[in-house]
Design a protein around this motif. Sequence first.
Motif, mmCIF file in Angstrom:
data_model
loop_
_atom_site.group_PDB
_atom_site.id
_atom_site.type_symbol
_atom_site.label_atom_id
_atom_site.label_comp_id
_atom_site.label_asym_id
_atom_site.label_seq_id
_atom_site.Cartn_x
_atom_site.Cartn_y
_atom_site.Cartn_z
ATOM 1 N N GLY A 1 0.728 -1.549 -0.221
ATOM 2 C CA GLY A 1 0.105 -0.243 -0.272
ATOM 3 C C GLY A 1 0.984 1.302 0.125
ATOM 4 O O GLY A 1 1.805 1.088 0.249
ATOM 5 N N PRO A 2 0.189 2.472 -0.027
ATOM 6 C CA PRO A 2 0.888 3.746 -0.252
ATOM 7 C C PRO A 2 0.978 4.030 1.553
ATOM 8 O O PRO A 2 1.116 3.251 1.885
ATOM 9 C CB PRO A 2 0.037 4.958 -0.355
ATOM 10 C CG PRO A 2 -1.143 3.905 -1.401
ATOM 11 C CD PRO A 2 -1.036 2.430 -0.276
ATOM 12 N N VAL B 1 5.689 0.429 -4.366
ATOM 13 C CA VAL B 1 4.889 1.667 -4.816
ATOM 14 C C VAL B 1 5.840 2.838 -4.035
ATOM 15 O O VAL B 1 6.475 2.430 -3.325
ATOM 16 C CB VAL B 1 4.095 0.484 -3.049
ATOM 17 C CG1 VAL B 1 2.797 1.934 -3.319
ATOM 18 C CG2 VAL B 1 3.165 -0.615 -3.804
ATOM 19 N N PRO B 2 5.994 4.014 -4.757
ATOM 20 C CA PRO B 2 6.565 4.938 -4.631
ATOM 21 C C PRO B 2 5.844 5.277 -2.891
ATOM 22 O O PRO B 2 5.064 5.417 -2.406
ATOM 23 C CB PRO B 2 6.187 5.941 -5.131
ATOM 24 C CG PRO B 2 6.003 5.594 -6.564
ATOM 25 C CD PRO B 2 4.908 4.007 -6.248
ATOM 26 N N GLU C 1 9.285 -4.500 6.653
ATOM 27 C CA GLU C 1 9.608 -3.986 4.856
ATOM 28 C C GLU C 1 11.654 -4.219 5.251
ATOM 29 O O GLU C 1 11.693 -3.704 5.363
ATOM 30 C CB GLU C 1 10.057 -2.336 4.455
ATOM 31 C CG GLU C 1 8.503 -2.511 4.818
ATOM 32 C CD GLU C 1 8.418 -0.727 4.192
ATOM 33 O OE1 GLU C 1 9.272 -0.575 2.577
ATOM 34 O OE2 GLU C 1 7.819 -0.031 4.413
ATOM 35 N N PRO C 2 11.868 -5.757 5.703
ATOM 36 C CA PRO C 2 12.852 -6.079 5.680
ATOM 37 C C PRO C 2 14.002 -6.040 5.322
ATOM 38 O O PRO C 2 15.241 -6.221 5.456
ATOM 39 C CB PRO C 2 12.696 -7.594 6.542
ATOM 40 C CG PRO C 2 11.654 -7.751 6.046
ATOM 41 C CD PRO C 2 11.005 -7.051 5.498
ATOM 42 N N PHE C 3 14.050 -5.909 3.918
ATOM 43 C CA PHE C 3 15.136 -5.763 2.765
ATOM 44 C C PHE C 3 14.707 -4.748 2.076
ATOM 45 O O PHE C 3 16.033 -4.162 1.309
ATOM 46 C CB PHE C 3 14.635 -7.176 1.831
ATOM 47 C CG PHE C 3 14.694 -8.015 2.733
ATOM 48 C CD1 PHE C 3 15.628 -8.451 3.534
ATOM 49 C CD2 PHE C 3 13.482 -9.566 2.314
ATOM 50 C CE1 PHE C 3 15.532 -9.891 4.065
ATOM 51 C CE2 PHE C 3 13.424 -10.914 2.698
ATOM 52 C CZ PHE C 3 14.101 -11.247 4.285
ATOM 53 N N HIS D 1 6.600 -2.802 -0.073
ATOM 54 C CA HIS D 1 6.296 -1.620 -0.407
ATOM 55 C C HIS D 1 6.444 -2.559 -2.227
ATOM 56 O O HIS D 1 6.300 -1.140 -2.951
ATOM 57 C CB HIS D 1 7.667 -0.229 -1.134
ATOM 58 C CG HIS D 1 6.909 0.518 0.153
ATOM 59 N ND1 HIS D 1 6.908 1.164 1.146
ATOM 60 C CD2 HIS D 1 5.515 1.715 -0.179
ATOM 61 C CE1 HIS D 1 6.088 1.582 2.159
ATOM 62 N NE2 HIS D 1 5.897 1.964 0.483
ATOM 63 N N SER D 2 7.569 -3.291 -2.748
ATOM 64 C CA SER D 2 8.062 -4.471 -3.570
ATOM 65 C C SER D 2 6.727 -4.567 -4.064
ATOM 66 O O SER D 2 6.208 -6.267 -3.210
ATOM 67 C CB SER D 2 8.855 -4.859 -3.782
ATOM 68 O OG SER D 2 9.413 -5.220 -4.488
ATOM 69 N N LEU D 3 6.445 -5.312 -5.502
ATOM 70 C CA LEU D 3 5.139 -5.878 -5.553
ATOM 71 C C LEU D 3 5.515 -7.169 -6.034
ATOM 72 O O LEU D 3 5.173 -7.967 -6.169
ATOM 73 C CB LEU D 3 4.100 -4.866 -6.745
ATOM 74 C CG LEU D 3 3.459 -3.803 -6.843
ATOM 75 C CD1 LEU D 3 3.075 -3.435 -8.280
ATOM 76 C CD2 LEU D 3 3.026 -4.323 -5.585
#
Length: 260
Positions: free
Chosen positions: A32-33, A258-259, A148-150, A181-183
Amino acid sequence: MTRSFGRGRGALAALGPVDAEIAPGEFVCLVGPSGCGKSTLLRIAAGLLRPSRGELELRATTAHPAAMIFQDYGIHDWKTVLANVRFGLDIQRVPRKEADERARSWLARLGLTDFAGAYPAALSGGMRQRVALARALAVEPEILLMDEPFAALDAQLRTLLQDELLDLTQTTRTTTLFITHSLEEALVLGDRVLVMSARPGRIIAERRPPFGRPRTGEVRATPAFTALKAELWELLRGEVTGPGARRAAPHQGAEGGVPA
């Protein structure tokens, strides 16, 4: 479940309403954003925050059901690698001999045996994240929470650790809630991908990547992967660039993110 910060008219609605269920052994990715409440949701799951309304139920059988891994590693600079991995076991008062054996076993599985006596300052970012992962898994959690561990790693190392995590979680079948954030990351790792709206975050879509288990990183090269990644981006485009978004994002990044 909802979560707000502040009181009265000045309260900021950060999350919800959110209604979701994760099955035992399932790997769920949340995308998500920025600012939509993903990390807030994870912290509620970890017991670090309470929902403003509603409740979160963990159907666990142990006193320490969840372990959390952060983007900034969360390991202690003054402890050796072995001591860091053993840290959760020490808190649980596991006998030292057993704790050492379990910690060393995870160090071996993650290729860190030769660094047991080293301190984090001597390690690369990827190795530090392996230490954080070994520490979390050493306590044998029923639920693994990953924020977001990576995200701070370069693309090549990120891909490598994605594949390592994929292999580990398919072996342990640990229930996992993973924020990214990475699809691409979500599609490689997840049994399910939950898509959140702009703040206050709600779940607006759910997709199940059509890749069986055991799975490898080779799914990245399939047409189904490319098509589903494009579909997820279209679902998110309005949330990222719409009136409620914090900043405009005219196109999708090379890593399928996702930016922010």
